[in-house]
Write a protein that holds these residues in place. Sequence first.
Motif, PDB file in Angstrom:
ATOM      1  N   THR A   1       0.829  -1.207   0.000  1.00 22.90           N
ATOM      2  CA  THR A   1       0.000   0.000   0.000  1.00 22.90           C
ATOM      3  C   THR A   1       0.858   1.248   0.000  1.00 22.90           C
TER       4      THR A   1
ATOM      5  N   THR B   1      -3.892   6.817   3.221  1.00 25.31           N
ATOM      6  CA  THR B   1      -3.570   6.136   1.970  1.00 25.31           C
ATOM      7  C   THR B   1      -3.857   7.128   0.851  1.00 25.31           C
TER       8      THR B   1
ATOM      9  N   GLY C   1      -4.073   0.789   4.874  1.00 23.08           N
ATOM     10  CA  GLY C   1      -5.214   0.704   3.978  1.00 23.08           C
ATOM     11  C   GLY C   1      -6.041  -0.547   4.148  1.00 23.08           C
TER      12      GLY C   1
END
Length: 619
Positions: free
Chosen positions: A171, A601, A246
């Motif tokens: 991520t 994120t 995330g």
Amino acid sequence: MKKVLSLIMAIAVLITAVPVFADDYDSMMSKAQSYRESGDIERALASYRLAERGQPERPDAYLGEAGLLLELGNVSEALEIVNSVLEKDSFLPEAWVLKCRIDIASGDAAALESDQLYAEICDADLQDLYPEIARFYFNAGNNSKAAEILGLIDTSDLPDDLREMYQPALTAAKQGAASGTTMDQAFDEDRLVLKKADLSEEIQGYEIDRSWFIEQGMAAPDNLEAIFQNMFNEGTIELYSLSPSGNSGIYCDNSDFGYAMYEGKIHAITASGDRGVADEYGNLETYANKERFKDLFGKEGVVYSHNGRYAAVYNFRKYFVNAWYFVDPILIDLSTGECFLTATYGNKPAKGHYGTVTTACFSSDDRYFYYLLYGNTTEYGTCVLYRYDMDSTATELCCVIPYFTYYPQLCEVADGSFIILEDNFTSSIMDSVVQITQTDGIWKVEKHDYSMPTKCWYPMQMVYSRHSDYAFMAGKFASSFDLAFMAFKPGEDYSGFNKYHAISKESQTVVDVNADTLQSYIQEGTTTDFSTVPYEAIYKYVLSPDGNYALILTKNPNGSDHLYMVRLETLELKEVRGLDPSSIQVEESGSDYQTIIEWNTGILIINTTEGVKAYEFDY
């Protein structure tokens, strides 16, 4: 004739001596291995060195000695030997593998990346070393390289710590790629536009124990999953926070409860009956079943472990203004929804021993949960740093901090130290950033004072990014408005520290300010007439996932609200469009904290007049 016979005899001797010496070499190598396995280091080293003397052209003994020296921590000696081997044979795969191991031990990321390339070109087998390489890159903050290496390993073969590391690394690598290329380009071309994002498709199921309904005095419905799906579809349950990895987050409904999301599964947040220490003061049950779980959210946001599995929520406004003395440090296991305690302290002010956890963070490897206990809780002092070992489940005292350091955020710097704000209520005393370091078990606390007195500079919050080493804070002066900000790098000798900046109302650019300028406004009484101050009032700020940008919400009495992006390296400023800044809920005096903007994120979680919504940049 005699000369010819002598020559023939000499050749015969050499021919017959070679296999015998080869046997001796192999015997020395065998002895070295045997001594090594038995722990007889001196004899193992001596055996390797005898083999080297006997056949200096063969590399095995040198590599064996270098490997053993590396295990003993003699990194420089091991490197010297490996380099000498590579001078004789630059194409030796085993030597490049060992050199990569030495790079990891010495913490040399640049050398590792280079030597890894040479090893691969020489067809070296790095498969067994990939876990070490991935762990090294992840701890060094190079998520893209960590994710790249982890992608080369069968996930079923990953150790537990690397399996939990993979999703956050992947991520973060995507964040870094977006921030490092697309975002930079969008910033340069002034194309920073937000659009609504839909996160509902990430929810894959609901794992809520039916006994939970019984505990709440309700009958468990038969079509439980359908009911929750409908609640999410209608927006009755909203996402309040998303973890940096995330893969997890926290939801709240419109009534009483909080919900944990982890890897697509939803769990009700409830008090655990069998994890952690005993709930001696009833804090756990109160925390998990508070009348409005969302009231626990403060400007501190949510503290997440790096793998996204654990979270902690704090709200110092509730603690100090409303006397919610949730003293005991509480963690939420987002994979189950369980709240559990890591330690227990007295929680009644009348008892004379009271306090509260005001800020916390997880170590970069998720081994420790660090928290700051503020109050008169123990004989140690007012501000005490503790840590909870996630592996052994033991809590230990780290150090006593001889300053008022209870405001957020406790931040772990890339070098393993910690920084936190110091707060003083006496205007003649300068506030500071306090740095806490540990060397060989010895903790050291030192202050970095501000050059402005508190009437000109009064920060209440600090955010930090390990990716960029930028720390960011905004400060008040003699009013309730943050007007100036500071961006500095603790890991680079506090580069940028005590350089104050503000956003000009007139030019819509970042300008430098100084104490004399701020003090002149105070003397002229502009704190009561804020419209005459030439700077934007900063209400909220967060760092981008890669740590190179700050997203800043400003509001002014004339109704002109702005959402800005500042590139921290150059202090360039651009306006973010696509969302009306006046629709973002902000803090009101004496009320619950409303300004929720989290940018963990590629998704931003923002509390608007329409509720908590998710946004992303439409590049």
